[in-house]
Design a protein around this motif. Structure first.
Motif, mmCIF file in Angstrom:
data_model
loop_
_atom_site.group_PDB
_atom_site.id
_atom_site.type_symbol
_atom_site.label_atom_id
_atom_site.label_comp_id
_atom_site.label_asym_id
_atom_site.label_seq_id
_atom_site.Cartn_x
_atom_site.Cartn_y
_atom_site.Cartn_z
ATOM 1 N N GLU A 60 6.648 51.381 -4.522
ATOM 2 C CA GLU A 60 6.208 50.114 -3.944
ATOM 3 C C GLU A 60 7.314 49.084 -4.089
ATOM 4 O O GLU A 60 8.051 49.089 -5.077
ATOM 5 N N THR A 61 7.419 48.212 -3.110
ATOM 6 C CA THR A 61 8.421 47.148 -3.150
ATOM 7 C C THR A 61 7.921 45.937 -2.380
ATOM 8 O O THR A 61 7.030 46.050 -1.531
ATOM 9 N N THR A 62 8.499 44.791 -2.693
ATOM 10 C CA THR A 62 8.213 43.562 -1.947
ATOM 11 C C THR A 62 9.511 42.918 -1.483
ATOM 12 O O THR A 62 9.541 41.736 -1.175
ATOM 13 N N ASN A 63 10.570 43.699 -1.414
ATOM 14 C CA ASN A 63 11.866 43.201 -0.976
ATOM 15 C C ASN A 63 11.769 42.726 0.477
ATOM 16 O O ASN A 63 11.463 43.513 1.366
ATOM 17 N N PRO A 64 12.037 41.445 0.751
ATOM 18 C CA PRO A 64 11.885 40.929 2.114
ATOM 19 C C PRO A 64 13.002 41.348 3.069
ATOM 20 O O PRO A 64 12.890 41.155 4.265
ATOM 21 N N THR A 66 14.310 44.476 3.595
ATOM 22 C CA THR A 66 14.316 45.846 4.092
ATOM 23 C C THR A 66 13.272 45.962 5.188
ATOM 24 O O THR A 66 12.184 45.435 5.075
ATOM 25 N N ALA A 67 13.619 46.642 6.247
ATOM 26 C CA ALA A 67 12.722 46.747 7.386
ATOM 27 C C ALA A 67 12.710 48.199 7.810
ATOM 28 O O ALA A 67 13.499 48.985 7.320
ATOM 29 N N PRO A 68 11.883 48.656 8.652
ATOM 30 C CA PRO A 68 10.956 48.005 9.561
ATOM 31 C C PRO A 68 9.550 47.891 8.976
ATOM 32 O O PRO A 68 8.831 48.863 8.902
ATOM 33 N N ALA A 69 9.206 46.718 8.571
ATOM 34 C CA ALA A 69 7.889 46.484 7.997
ATOM 35 C C ALA A 69 7.439 45.081 8.368
ATOM 36 O O ALA A 69 8.224 44.146 8.371
ATOM 37 N N LEU A 70 6.167 44.950 8.684
ATOM 38 C CA LEU A 70 5.622 43.656 9.065
ATOM 39 C C LEU A 70 4.971 42.938 7.887
ATOM 40 O O LEU A 70 4.454 41.859 8.047
ATOM 41 N N ILE A 75 6.281 50.221 1.075
ATOM 42 C CA ILE A 75 6.699 51.438 0.390
ATOM 43 C C ILE A 75 8.177 51.627 0.715
ATOM 44 O O ILE A 75 8.565 51.643 1.879
ATOM 45 N N GLU A 76 8.993 51.779 -0.327
ATOM 46 C CA GLU A 76 10.409 52.074 -0.127
ATOM 47 C C GLU A 76 10.608 53.581 -0.241
ATOM 48 O O GLU A 76 10.183 54.197 -1.217
ATOM 49 N N ILE A 77 11.235 54.151 0.763
ATOM 50 C CA ILE A 77 11.457 55.596 0.818
ATOM 51 C C ILE A 77 12.945 55.871 0.698
ATOM 52 O O ILE A 77 13.747 55.327 1.458
ATOM 53 N N THR A 78 13.302 56.709 -0.276
ATOM 54 C CA THR A 78 14.681 57.156 -0.427
ATOM 55 C C THR A 78 14.745 58.586 0.099
ATOM 56 O O THR A 78 13.948 59.428 -0.309
ATOM 57 N N TYR A 79 15.691 58.845 0.987
ATOM 58 C CA TYR A 79 15.763 60.151 1.639
ATOM 59 C C TYR A 79 17.207 60.537 1.912
ATOM 60 O O TYR A 79 18.121 59.711 1.789
ATOM 61 N N ALA A 80 17.379 61.792 2.275
ATOM 62 C CA ALA A 80 18.700 62.372 2.587
ATOM 63 C C ALA A 80 19.677 61.999 1.473
ATOM 64 O O ALA A 80 19.348 62.086 0.302
ATOM 65 N N ARG A 81 20.840 61.570 1.833
ATOM 66 C CA ARG A 81 21.835 61.218 0.822
ATOM 67 C C ARG A 81 22.086 59.712 0.866
ATOM 68 O O ARG A 81 22.765 59.218 1.764
ATOM 69 N N PHE A 82 21.515 58.997 -0.056
ATOM 70 C CA PHE A 82 21.702 57.551 -0.220
ATOM 71 C C PHE A 82 21.126 56.710 0.914
ATOM 72 O O PHE A 82 21.623 55.630 1.193
ATOM 73 N N HIS A 83 20.092 57.178 1.581
ATOM 74 C CA HIS A 83 19.441 56.387 2.621
ATOM 75 C C HIS A 83 18.127 55.830 2.084
ATOM 76 O O HIS A 83 17.397 56.528 1.378
#
Length: 108
Positions: A60-64, A66-70, A75-83
């Motif tokens: 969970e995150t509330t970082n303003p 990072t997108a695409p979120a309204l 939810i912050e998703i970390t995937y692949a290599r450093f994405h």
């Protein structure tokens, strides 16, 4: 003092209509689906597919910034290599469970 050509109503419409249309497109066409082992993210004209098997962690995150979120509740998703990407599904916990069902190695 504004330039004289901006005093014309039609100039304002020509300039502001595409901006307003873009914001409306993003607002009404933001969505997330889980389909065929992919997380599909649609954000206005932008479409992204992430392999669920490549997701390392979710939190969970509330970082303003990072997108695409309204929403700020994301939810912050970390995937692949450093994405990293943040999304804001309406039912975060249920959405996370669906991801974990397809990839039980995701850290939460």
């Amino acid at each position: 003092m504004t330039p004289e050509f901006l005093d014309k109503q039609w100039i304002k419409i020509i300039i502001l209509f595409p901006i307003g249309f873009g914001f409306m497109w993003i607002w009404f066409k933001t969505g997330y689906t889980i389909e065929n082992h992919f997380l599909k993210i649609e954000y206005g004209p932008i479409k992204k597919k992430i392999k669920i098997d490549e997701i390392h962690s979710i939190r969970e995150t509330t970082n303003p910034f990072t997108a695409p979120a309204l929403s700020m509740d994301k939810i912050e998703i970390t995937y692949a290599r450093f994405h990293t990407i943040s999304i804001s599904p309406k039912k975060k916990m249920e959405f996370a469970r669906l991801l974990l069902k397809q990839n039980p190695y995701i850290k939460t």
